[in-house]
Motif scaffolding. Structure first.
Motif, short mmCIF file in Angstrom:
data_model
loop_
_atom_site.label_atom_id
_atom_site.label_comp_id
_atom_site.label_asym_id
_atom_site.label_seq_id
_atom_site.Cartn_x
_atom_site.Cartn_y
_atom_site.Cartn_z
N SER A 117 14.54 22.70 1.24
CA SER A 117 13.37 21.82 1.24
C SER A 117 12.26 22.41 0.40
N LYS A 118 11.30 21.59 0.03
CA LYS A 118 10.13 22.05 -0.70
C LYS A 118 8.91 21.25 -0.24
N ARG A 119 7.77 21.86 -0.34
CA ARG A 119 6.51 21.19 -0.06
C ARG A 119 5.54 21.59 -1.16
N ASN A 148 -5.07 20.98 -4.91
CA ASN A 148 -4.70 21.69 -3.67
C ASN A 148 -4.28 20.77 -2.54
N GLU A 149 -3.93 19.54 -2.86
CA GLU A 149 -3.39 18.64 -1.83
C GLU A 149 -1.97 19.10 -1.48
N ILE A 150 -1.68 19.27 -0.21
CA ILE A 150 -0.33 19.63 0.24
C ILE A 150 0.50 18.36 0.35
N ARG A 151 1.54 18.29 -0.45
CA ARG A 151 2.38 17.09 -0.44
C ARG A 151 3.40 17.16 0.69
N LYS A 152 4.01 16.01 0.98
CA LYS A 152 4.97 15.97 2.09
C LYS A 152 6.21 16.78 1.77
N GLN A 153 6.86 17.24 2.81
CA GLN A 153 8.07 18.05 2.65
C GLN A 153 9.22 17.16 2.17
N ILE A 154 9.95 17.66 1.17
CA ILE A 154 11.09 16.96 0.62
C ILE A 154 12.34 17.79 0.88
N ARG A 155 13.36 17.17 1.47
CA ARG A 155 14.63 17.85 1.69
C ARG A 155 15.65 17.39 0.65
N SER A 170 5.46 11.41 -3.88
CA SER A 170 4.88 12.46 -3.04
C SER A 170 3.41 12.64 -3.41
N GLY A 171 2.55 12.71 -2.41
CA GLY A 171 1.13 12.94 -2.66
C GLY A 171 0.34 11.65 -2.72
N LYS A 172 -0.92 11.70 -2.27
CA LYS A 172 -1.79 10.53 -2.28
C LYS A 172 -2.95 10.70 -3.26
N VAL A 173 -3.59 11.86 -3.23
CA VAL A 173 -4.72 12.11 -4.13
C VAL A 173 -4.24 12.23 -5.57
N ASN A 174 -3.22 13.05 -5.78
CA ASN A 174 -2.59 13.20 -7.10
C ASN A 174 -1.10 12.89 -6.94
N PRO A 175 -0.72 11.61 -6.99
CA PRO A 175 0.68 11.24 -6.76
C PRO A 175 1.63 11.90 -7.75
N ALA A 176 2.81 12.23 -7.26
CA ALA A 176 3.84 12.84 -8.11
C ALA A 176 5.18 12.21 -7.77
N ILE A 177 6.11 12.34 -8.68
CA ILE A 177 7.47 11.85 -8.47
C ILE A 177 8.41 13.04 -8.38
N GLU A 178 9.15 13.11 -7.27
CA GLU A 178 10.13 14.17 -7.09
C GLU A 178 11.50 13.65 -7.54
N PHE A 179 12.06 14.26 -8.56
CA PHE A 179 13.36 13.85 -9.08
C PHE A 179 14.45 14.23 -8.08
N GLY A 180 15.29 13.27 -7.71
CA GLY A 180 16.32 13.56 -6.71
C GLY A 180 17.69 12.98 -7.03
#
Length: 318
Positions: free
Chosen positions: A259-261, A267-274, A295-305
């Motif tokens: 997993s990763k967070r 410095n926004e902590i994004r949700k944990q991704i498994r 992932s993320g609300k303030v600075n949205p990001a896309i986690e490649f899966g």
């Protein structure tokens, strides 16, 4: 398409999700009108998929010299306890430390011509260096590993040193990293190539201001992976399954979960991704596996899966 990276300084670890994030950032800077369209296209059918980076060894000439590539150690269905009871404890203990397997060994395992038992049965015939397992010992002085470096924290207003902080990364000697890109939409090939050139000028990671993450690169557009027959596949990327993927996992699948967070620039902590780790094995039943996750609300990001799948016909250990 295969892309070789030759680190020129301390270099970050690059899994498929980190690599995709860097490429997406580069595309947003070069082609701001295309990035939203690209991200949205992954909701239906990925225009391209990428692997994580894996090590290779080279001697003297980076571009034209021989390169010995390594792929992730396959996570076999065979229980390690069974292997431990069968073979010499010292050999098994060292084999557990293997992280990457030389290309020709890896594909023999994929084709079912070789098994873990075969390797352990003749373990003294193989060479093990720095987590790399190979058939022969190459006359190349290689080294890579993590290095922790102290850095001075300087007040930008007073120009005075305020303290020391530490950063970490990997150093390489006669070694580099490579990754694979498979294009479903050929229109993205020049875009991804331009993104890699942009990243060469910029660097990988967050410490580019101190000279870290710099690299040279070389693209082999002719390289293509052979997809062997079989009812299973090995993923070469971090794989975030969707509900359909999970429903097809059976007792013969073999995998490790991590997993990763992440943390944004604000410095926004994004949700944990498994995700399933590289080298995991799953039933093969369709063309694409996995999904991208927001992932993320303030600075949205896309986690490649998306999985980077290689079909396999793994030999059953006896």
């Amino acid at each position: 398409m295969l892309i070789y990276l030759k680190p020129l300084s301390i270099f970050p670890e690059l899994h498929s999700d980190t690599l995709f994030g860097a490429i997406t950032y580069a595309i947003s800077q070069l082609y701001p009108e295309k990035v939203d369209e690209m991200v949205k296209s992954f909701e239906d059918e990925p225009p391209f998929i990428i692997s994580s980076t894996f090590p290779f060894i080279f001697k003297e000439d980076f571009e034209n010299g021989k390169k010995i590539k390594f792929y992730p150690k396959i996570i076999f269905p065979q229980k390690s306890k069974d292997l431990e009871e069968k073979y010499h404890p010292k050999d098994f203990k060292e084999y557990k430390k293997v992280k990457f397997i030389e290309e020709n060994l890896f594909f023999d395992l994929l084709k079912g011509k070789l098994s873990e038992s075969d390797i352990l049965r003749n373990y003294n015939q193989y060479t093990f260096i720095k987590g790399l397992l190979m058939r022969e010992s190459y006359n190349i002085d290689v080294n890579f590993g993590e290095n922790i470096i102290p850095n001075n924290s300087v007040n930008r207003i007073t120009n005075e040193t305020e303290g020391i902080f530490y950063t970490s990364g990997n150093e390489f000697k006669n070694m580099g990293l490579f990754f694979l890109v498979e294009f479903m939409d050929e229109d993205y090939k020049p875009i991804v190539k331009a993104a890699i050139k942009f990243l060469k000028d910029r660097g990988f990671g967050r410490d580019i201001s101190t000279g870290k993450g710099q690299f040279d690169y070389f693209i082999d557009e002719e390289y293509s992976l052979n997809h062997y027959g079989g009812n299973y596949f090995v993923t070469l990327s971090r794989f975030i399954p969707n509900s359909d993927d999970l429903a097809h996992i059976n007792e013969f699948a073999s995998y490790e979960i991590d997993s990763k967070r992440g943390k944004s620039s604000s410095n926004e902590i994004r949700k944990q991704i498994r995700f399933f780790k590289e080298g995991s094995v799953f039933p093969d039943y369709k063309k694409y596996y996995g999904r991208n996750v927001s992932s993320g609300k303030v600075n949205p990001a896309i986690e490649f899966g998306f999985a980077f799948p290689l079909k396999c016909n793994l030999e059953e250990d006896k």
